[in-house]
Design a protein around this motif. Sequence first.
Motif, PDB file in Angstrom:
ATOM      1  N   HIS A   5       0.832  -1.206   0.000  1.00 20.54           N
ATOM      2  CA  HIS A   5       0.000   0.000   0.000  1.00 20.54           C
ATOM      3  C   HIS A   5       0.868   1.258   0.000  1.00 20.54           C
ATOM      4  O   HIS A   5       0.548   2.243  -0.670  1.00 20.54           O
ATOM      5  CB  HIS A   5      -0.940   0.014   1.206  1.00 20.54           C
ATOM      6  CG  HIS A   5      -2.016  -1.003   1.116  1.00 20.54           C
ATOM      7  ND1 HIS A   5      -2.735  -1.408   2.220  1.00 20.54           N
ATOM      8  CD2 HIS A   5      -2.524  -1.717   0.077  1.00 20.54           C
ATOM      9  CE1 HIS A   5      -3.618  -2.318   1.868  1.00 20.54           C
ATOM     10  NE2 HIS A   5      -3.495  -2.523   0.570  1.00 20.54           N
ATOM     11  N   GLN A   8       2.216   1.773  -3.510  1.00 17.94           N
ATOM     12  CA  GLN A   8       1.156   2.292  -4.379  1.00 17.94           C
ATOM     13  C   GLN A   8       0.929   3.780  -4.135  1.00 17.94           C
ATOM     14  O   GLN A   8       0.752   4.550  -5.073  1.00 17.94           O
ATOM     15  CB  GLN A   8      -0.156   1.541  -4.146  1.00 17.94           C
ATOM     16  CG  GLN A   8      -0.206   0.172  -4.763  1.00 17.94           C
ATOM     17  CD  GLN A   8      -1.523  -0.511  -4.444  1.00 17.94           C
ATOM     18  OE1 GLN A   8      -2.001  -0.475  -3.308  1.00 17.94           O
ATOM     19  NE2 GLN A   8      -2.099  -1.130  -5.447  1.00 17.94           N
ATOM     20  N   ALA A   9       0.921   4.169  -2.880  1.00 19.05           N
ATOM     21  CA  ALA A   9       0.707   5.576  -2.544  1.00 19.05           C
ATOM     22  C   ALA A   9       1.884   6.426  -3.024  1.00 19.05           C
ATOM     23  O   ALA A   9       1.691   7.529  -3.539  1.00 19.05           O
ATOM     24  CB  ALA A   9       0.518   5.738  -1.038  1.00 19.05           C
ATOM     25  N   CYS A  12       2.081   7.660  -6.733  1.00 23.93           N
ATOM     26  CA  CYS A  12       1.226   8.749  -7.209  1.00 23.93           C
ATOM     27  C   CYS A  12       2.001  10.030  -7.474  1.00 23.93           C
ATOM     28  O   CYS A  12       1.538  10.889  -8.203  1.00 23.93           O
ATOM     29  CB  CYS A  12       0.077   9.007  -6.238  1.00 23.93           C
ATOM     30  SG  CYS A  12       0.593   9.816  -4.722  1.00 23.93           S
ATOM     31  N   CYS A  13       3.174  10.183  -6.898  1.00 26.55           N
ATOM     32  CA  CYS A  13       3.950  11.414  -7.125  1.00 26.55           C
ATOM     33  C   CYS A  13       5.167  11.088  -7.975  1.00 26.55           C
ATOM     34  O   CYS A  13       6.083  10.432  -7.539  1.00 26.55           O
ATOM     35  CB  CYS A  13       4.344  12.069  -5.808  1.00 26.55           C
ATOM     36  SG  CYS A  13       5.216  11.016  -4.667  1.00 26.55           S
ATOM     37  N   LEU A  70       0.277  14.472  -0.628  1.00 28.62           N
ATOM     38  CA  LEU A  70      -0.397  13.642  -1.627  1.00 28.62           C
ATOM     39  C   LEU A  70      -0.285  12.160  -1.287  1.00 28.62           C
ATOM     40  O   LEU A  70      -1.255  11.409  -1.405  1.00 28.62           O
ATOM     41  CB  LEU A  70       0.198  13.923  -3.007  1.00 28.62           C
ATOM     42  CG  LEU A  70      -0.440  13.239  -4.204  1.00 28.62           C
ATOM     43  CD1 LEU A  70      -1.898  13.663  -4.350  1.00 28.62           C
ATOM     44  CD2 LEU A  70       0.331  13.581  -5.467  1.00 28.62           C
ATOM     45  N   VAL A  71       0.889  11.732  -0.828  1.00 34.17           N
ATOM     46  CA  VAL A  71       1.104  10.332  -0.458  1.00 34.17           C
ATOM     47  C   VAL A  71       0.214   9.939   0.722  1.00 34.17           C
ATOM     48  O   VAL A  71      -0.398   8.865   0.725  1.00 34.17           O
ATOM     49  CB  VAL A  71       2.593  10.065  -0.139  1.00 34.17           C
ATOM     50  CG1 VAL A  71       2.789   8.723   0.543  1.00 34.17           C
ATOM     51  CG2 VAL A  71       3.425  10.153  -1.409  1.00 34.17           C
ATOM     52  N   LYS A  73      -2.652  11.258   1.595  1.00 33.15           N
ATOM     53  CA  LYS A  73      -4.035  11.207   1.117  1.00 33.15           C
ATOM     54  C   LYS A  73      -4.277   9.928   0.306  1.00 33.15           C
ATOM     55  O   LYS A  73      -5.286   9.239   0.494  1.00 33.15           O
ATOM     56  CB  LYS A  73      -4.314  12.443   0.266  1.00 33.15           C
ATOM     57  CG  LYS A  73      -5.716  12.550  -0.243  1.00 33.15           C
ATOM     58  CD  LYS A  73      -5.884  13.824  -1.055  1.00 33.15           C
ATOM     59  CE  LYS A  73      -7.264  13.893  -1.671  1.00 33.15           C
ATOM     60  NZ  LYS A  73      -7.425  15.070  -2.518  1.00 33.15           N
ATOM     61  N   GLU A  74      -3.347   9.600  -0.566  1.00 37.12           N
ATOM     62  CA  GLU A  74      -3.472   8.401  -1.406  1.00 37.12           C
ATOM     63  C   GLU A  74      -3.429   7.131  -0.557  1.00 37.12           C
ATOM     64  O   GLU A  74      -4.183   6.191  -0.789  1.00 37.12           O
ATOM     65  CB  GLU A  74      -2.352   8.396  -2.449  1.00 37.12           C
ATOM     66  CG  GLU A  74      -2.486   7.339  -3.497  1.00 37.12           C
ATOM     67  CD  GLU A  74      -3.633   7.558  -4.458  1.00 37.12           C
ATOM     68  OE1 GLU A  74      -4.058   6.571  -5.087  1.00 37.12           O
ATOM     69  OE2 GLU A  74      -4.125   8.691  -4.578  1.00 37.12           O
ATOM     70  N   LYS A  76      -4.353   6.780   2.541  1.00 31.51           N
ATOM     71  CA  LYS A  76      -5.623   6.655   3.260  1.00 31.51           C
ATOM     72  C   LYS A  76      -6.716   6.121   2.343  1.00 31.51           C
ATOM     73  O   LYS A  76      -7.526   5.287   2.741  1.00 31.51           O
ATOM     74  CB  LYS A  76      -6.035   7.991   3.860  1.00 31.51           C
ATOM     75  CG  LYS A  76      -7.277   7.867   4.738  1.00 31.51           C
ATOM     76  CD  LYS A  76      -7.455   9.093   5.583  1.00 31.51           C
ATOM     77  CE  LYS A  76      -8.676   8.970   6.426  1.00 31.51           C
ATOM     78  NZ  LYS A  76      -8.427   8.423   7.734  1.00 31.51           N
ATOM     79  N   SER A  77      -6.745   6.566   1.081  1.00 30.19           N
ATOM     80  CA  SER A  77      -7.782   6.087   0.163  1.00 30.19           C
ATOM     81  C   SER A  77      -7.552   4.623  -0.226  1.00 30.19           C
ATOM     82  O   SER A  77      -8.499   3.894  -0.477  1.00 30.19           O
ATOM     83  CB  SER A  77      -7.858   6.963  -1.090  1.00 30.19           C
ATOM     84  OG  SER A  77      -6.745   6.763  -1.912  1.00 30.19           O
ATOM     85  N   ILE A  78      -6.300   4.177  -0.252  1.00 32.21           N
ATOM     86  CA  ILE A  78      -5.998   2.785  -0.608  1.00 32.21           C
ATOM     87  C   ILE A  78      -6.261   1.839   0.555  1.00 32.21           C
ATOM     88  O   ILE A  78      -6.922   0.815   0.402  1.00 32.21           O
ATOM     89  CB  ILE A  78      -4.521   2.645  -1.065  1.00 32.21           C
ATOM     90  CG1 ILE A  78      -4.297   3.368  -2.386  1.00 32.21           C
ATOM     91  CG2 ILE A  78      -4.113   1.192  -1.195  1.00 32.21           C
ATOM     92  CD1 ILE A  78      -2.830   3.508  -2.760  1.00 32.21           C
TER      93      ILE A  78
END
Length: 133
Positions: A5, A8-9, A12-13, A70-71, A73-74, A76-78
């Motif tokens: 996870h 994956q996060a 995103c950047c 951003l990481v 936030k990402e 937490k969504s994953i």
Amino acid sequence: MNYSHLAQALDCCKGSKDGTTSISYKILGDGSVELCYTCVVHFASESSFRSQQARELDRAKSMLREATKLVKKEFKSISGDELNLKKVAGSENDSIEIIQATAHNPRRIAYFRFRATFAVNCRPPVKTLTSMR
């Protein structure tokens, strides 16, 4: 900690769409992650070298701050868990690698890199009494 996870996060950047800046990462074995900001810079002359380096350093720190937001936030969504990234004291490091220079032209093209290490902690979301009903 689920490192899948986290990876994956972190994916995103990546940096800018035009390819002049990038953010890469390395997951370290001690429960930390190293983020590296890289950009191509053009130094006009030896005298402007230090001021341009200071400007790029400020930009790099700003970009890494935005990347960590951003990481988080990402992540937490994953996973649904909260990610805490705390900068390790003394881990910041910047460097310049000249990639093109000639004796007849004062202009230099270089990679500017800025690295920082963050301690990684993850915790499940706190359940309130209203969410338990």
